[in-house]
Motif scaffolding. Structure first.
Motif, PDB file in Angstrom:
ATOM      1  N   VAL A  19     119.103  12.059 -12.180  1.00 13.08           N
ATOM      2  CA  VAL A  19     119.774  11.453 -11.025  1.00 13.08           C
ATOM      3  C   VAL A  19     119.380   9.986 -10.906  1.00 13.08           C
ATOM      4  N   VAL A  20     120.387   9.154 -10.674  1.00 14.52           N
ATOM      5  CA  VAL A  20     120.169   7.769 -10.267  1.00 14.52           C
ATOM      6  C   VAL A  20     120.566   7.724  -8.803  1.00 14.52           C
ATOM      7  N   GLY A  21     119.601   7.592  -7.929  1.00 16.06           N
ATOM      8  CA  GLY A  21     119.864   7.617  -6.492  1.00 16.06           C
ATOM      9  C   GLY A  21     118.870   8.516  -5.793  1.00 16.06           C
ATOM     10  N   LEU A  22     119.392   9.527  -5.116  1.00 18.47           N
ATOM     11  CA  LEU A  22     118.553  10.439  -4.351  1.00 18.47           C
ATOM     12  C   LEU A  22     118.809  11.869  -4.791  1.00 18.47           C
ATOM     13  N   ALA A  23     117.760  12.548  -5.224  1.00 18.19           N
ATOM     14  CA  ALA A  23     117.824  13.978  -5.532  1.00 18.19           C
ATOM     15  C   ALA A  23     117.062  14.708  -4.440  1.00 18.19           C
ATOM     16  N   ARG A  24     117.724  15.691  -3.821  1.00 23.43           N
ATOM     17  CA  ARG A  24     117.089  16.473  -2.751  1.00 23.43           C
ATOM     18  C   ARG A  24     117.073  17.934  -3.156  1.00 23.43           C
ATOM     19  N   ILE A  25     115.901  18.522  -3.097  1.00 29.18           N
ATOM     20  CA  ILE A  25     115.759  19.954  -3.331  1.00 29.18           C
ATOM     21  C   ILE A  25     115.524  20.576  -1.962  1.00 29.18           C
ATOM     22  N   ALA A  26     116.371  21.522  -1.603  1.00 24.81           N
ATOM     23  CA  ALA A  26     116.371  22.106  -0.257  1.00 24.81           C
ATOM     24  C   ALA A  26     114.987  22.606   0.134  1.00 24.81           C
ATOM     25  N   SER A  27     114.722  22.532   1.420  1.00 31.61           N
ATOM     26  CA  SER A  27     113.399  22.895   1.932  1.00 31.61           C
ATOM     27  C   SER A  27     113.088  24.383   1.783  1.00 31.61           C
ATOM     28  N   ASP A  28     114.125  25.226   1.616  1.00 25.07           N
ATOM     29  CA  ASP A  28     113.872  26.658   1.453  1.00 25.07           C
ATOM     30  C   ASP A  28     113.677  27.067  -0.013  1.00 25.07           C
ATOM     31  N   VAL A  29     113.683  26.103  -0.933  1.00 25.11           N
ATOM     32  CA  VAL A  29     113.411  26.397  -2.345  1.00 25.11           C
ATOM     33  C   VAL A  29     111.898  26.517  -2.509  1.00 25.11           C
ATOM     34  N   THR A  30     111.474  27.634  -3.074  1.00 24.64           N
ATOM     35  CA  THR A  30     110.042  27.855  -3.296  1.00 24.64           C
ATOM     36  C   THR A  30     109.607  27.195  -4.603  1.00 24.64           C
ATOM     37  N   GLY A  31     108.311  26.994  -4.740  1.00 28.01           N
ATOM     38  CA  GLY A  31     107.775  26.465  -5.981  1.00 28.01           C
ATOM     39  C   GLY A  31     108.087  27.374  -7.152  1.00 28.01           C
ATOM     40  N   GLU A  32     108.023  28.675  -6.910  1.00 24.47           N
ATOM     41  CA  GLU A  32     108.306  29.654  -7.974  1.00 24.47           C
ATOM     42  C   GLU A  32     109.749  29.547  -8.441  1.00 24.47           C
ATOM     43  N   GLY A  91     115.115   6.483  -8.520  1.00 26.99           N
ATOM     44  CA  GLY A  91     115.419   6.329  -7.101  1.00 26.99           C
ATOM     45  C   GLY A  91     114.377   7.102  -6.320  1.00 26.99           C
ATOM     46  N   SER A  92     114.801   8.203  -5.717  1.00 29.37           N
ATOM     47  CA  SER A  92     113.873   8.969  -4.894  1.00 29.37           C
ATOM     48  C   SER A  92     114.130  10.469  -5.024  1.00 29.37           C
ATOM     49  N   LEU A  93     113.053  11.217  -5.081  1.00 32.94           N
ATOM     50  CA  LEU A  93     113.107  12.678  -5.090  1.00 32.94           C
ATOM     51  C   LEU A  93     112.557  13.169  -3.769  1.00 32.94           C
ATOM     52  N   GLN A  94     113.345  13.963  -3.066  1.00 29.20           N
ATOM     53  CA  GLN A  94     112.882  14.566  -1.817  1.00 29.20           C
ATOM     54  C   GLN A  94     112.815  16.075  -2.025  1.00 29.20           C
ATOM     55  N   ALA A  95     111.603  16.582  -1.931  1.00 31.13           N
ATOM     56  CA  ALA A  95     111.345  18.008  -2.107  1.00 31.13           C
ATOM     57  C   ALA A  95     110.033  18.319  -1.402  1.00 31.13           C
ATOM     58  N   SER A  96     109.826  19.587  -1.136  1.00 30.75           N
ATOM     59  CA  SER A  96     108.583  19.988  -0.478  1.00 30.75           C
ATOM     60  C   SER A  96     107.396  19.725  -1.408  1.00 30.75           C
ATOM     61  N   ALA A  97     106.228  19.631  -0.818  1.00 28.13           N
ATOM     62  CA  ALA A  97     105.002  19.441  -1.599  1.00 28.13           C
ATOM     63  C   ALA A  97     104.817  20.601  -2.579  1.00 28.13           C
ATOM     64  N   GLU A  98     105.179  21.812  -2.146  1.00 32.41           N
ATOM     65  CA  GLU A  98     105.054  22.995  -3.017  1.00 32.41           C
ATOM     66  C   GLU A  98     105.922  22.846  -4.260  1.00 32.41           C
ATOM     67  N   VAL A  99     107.160  22.393  -4.095  1.00 36.94           N
ATOM     68  CA  VAL A  99     108.091  22.218  -5.215  1.00 36.94           C
ATOM     69  C   VAL A  99     107.594  21.094  -6.111  1.00 36.94           C
ATOM     70  N   LYS A 100     107.160  19.995  -5.544  1.00 40.38           N
ATOM     71  CA  LYS A 100     106.666  18.879  -6.360  1.00 40.38           C
ATOM     72  C   LYS A 100     105.437  19.301  -7.175  1.00 40.38           C
ATOM     73  N   THR A 101     104.578  20.103  -6.590  1.00 40.01           N
ATOM     74  CA  THR A 101     103.403  20.606  -7.314  1.00 40.01           C
ATOM     75  C   THR A 101     103.833  21.520  -8.446  1.00 40.01           C
ATOM     76  N   ALA A 102     104.786  22.410  -8.177  1.00 40.59           N
ATOM     77  CA  ALA A 102     105.258  23.343  -9.205  1.00 40.59           C
ATOM     78  C   ALA A 102     105.924  22.620 -10.368  1.00 40.59           C
ATOM     79  N   LEU A 103     106.552  21.481 -10.081  1.00 46.12           N
ATOM     80  CA  LEU A 103     107.279  20.739 -11.117  1.00 46.12           C
ATOM     81  C   LEU A 103     106.513  19.549 -11.659  1.00 46.12           C
ATOM     82  N   ALA A 104     105.274  19.392 -11.264  1.00 45.81           N
ATOM     83  CA  ALA A 104     104.504  18.182 -11.592  1.00 45.81           C
ATOM     84  C   ALA A 104     104.565  17.819 -13.067  1.00 45.81           C
ATOM     85  N   GLY A 105     104.441  18.762 -13.939  1.00 43.87           N
ATOM     86  CA  GLY A 105     104.454  18.491 -15.383  1.00 43.87           C
ATOM     87  C   GLY A 105     105.851  18.257 -15.943  1.00 43.87           C
ATOM     88  N   ARG A 106     106.859  18.424 -15.120  1.00 47.39           N
ATOM     89  CA  ARG A 106     108.256  18.282 -15.590  1.00 47.39           C
ATOM     90  C   ARG A 106     108.954  17.070 -15.003  1.00 47.39           C
TER      91      ARG A 106
END
Length: 131
Positions: A88-101, A114-129
């Protein structure tokens, strides 16, 4: 979807002489404030480079603008045995009800210019990606 701001705050360092020139233009009414000048300068540069940006977007297959990823979309991908490579060029939002799993099970990689907006749990789960 949750309501998120439609812009991102940036901090930058600028030389005193350049800052003085900006303040002069603001004082003379060319711009309403420093931020207006900086936003205009950025838009002008992006416009001047629009052809280059478009070539990269097409070549690397980016979504441009706002791209939302809902839990329903990710559940559907998981059921189909598919994984997403998000670009994404711009803003990517992962819904707040998406779990890390769920994110880890369905998102192969994520590149956001640009910017990624996601919960801390999702960002932690995807950290290596996240690139």
């Amino acid at each position: 979807m949750d309501k998120f701001p439609d812009s991102e705050k940036l901090t930058l360092n600028i030389g005193y002489v350049d800052l003085g020139k900006i303040d002069l233009l603001v004082r003379e009414g060319f711009y309403s404030n420093r931020s207006d000048f900086i936003r205009t300068a950025i838009r002008n540069q992006l416009s001047a480079q629009a052809t280059e940006v478009e070539r990269v977007v097409v070549r690397q297959i980016f979504d441009v603008g706002l791209r939302d990823f809902s839990s329903a979309e990710l559940i559907s991908k998981r059921k189909a045995g598919e994984r997403l490579s998000i670009n994404v060029v711009g803003l990517a939002r992962i819904a707040s009800d998406v779990t890390g799993e769920l994110a880890a099970a369905t998102i192969e990689s994520i590149t956001v210019l640009g910017s990624l907006q996601a919960s801390a749990e999702v960002k932690t789960a995807l950290a290596g990606r996240i690139r």
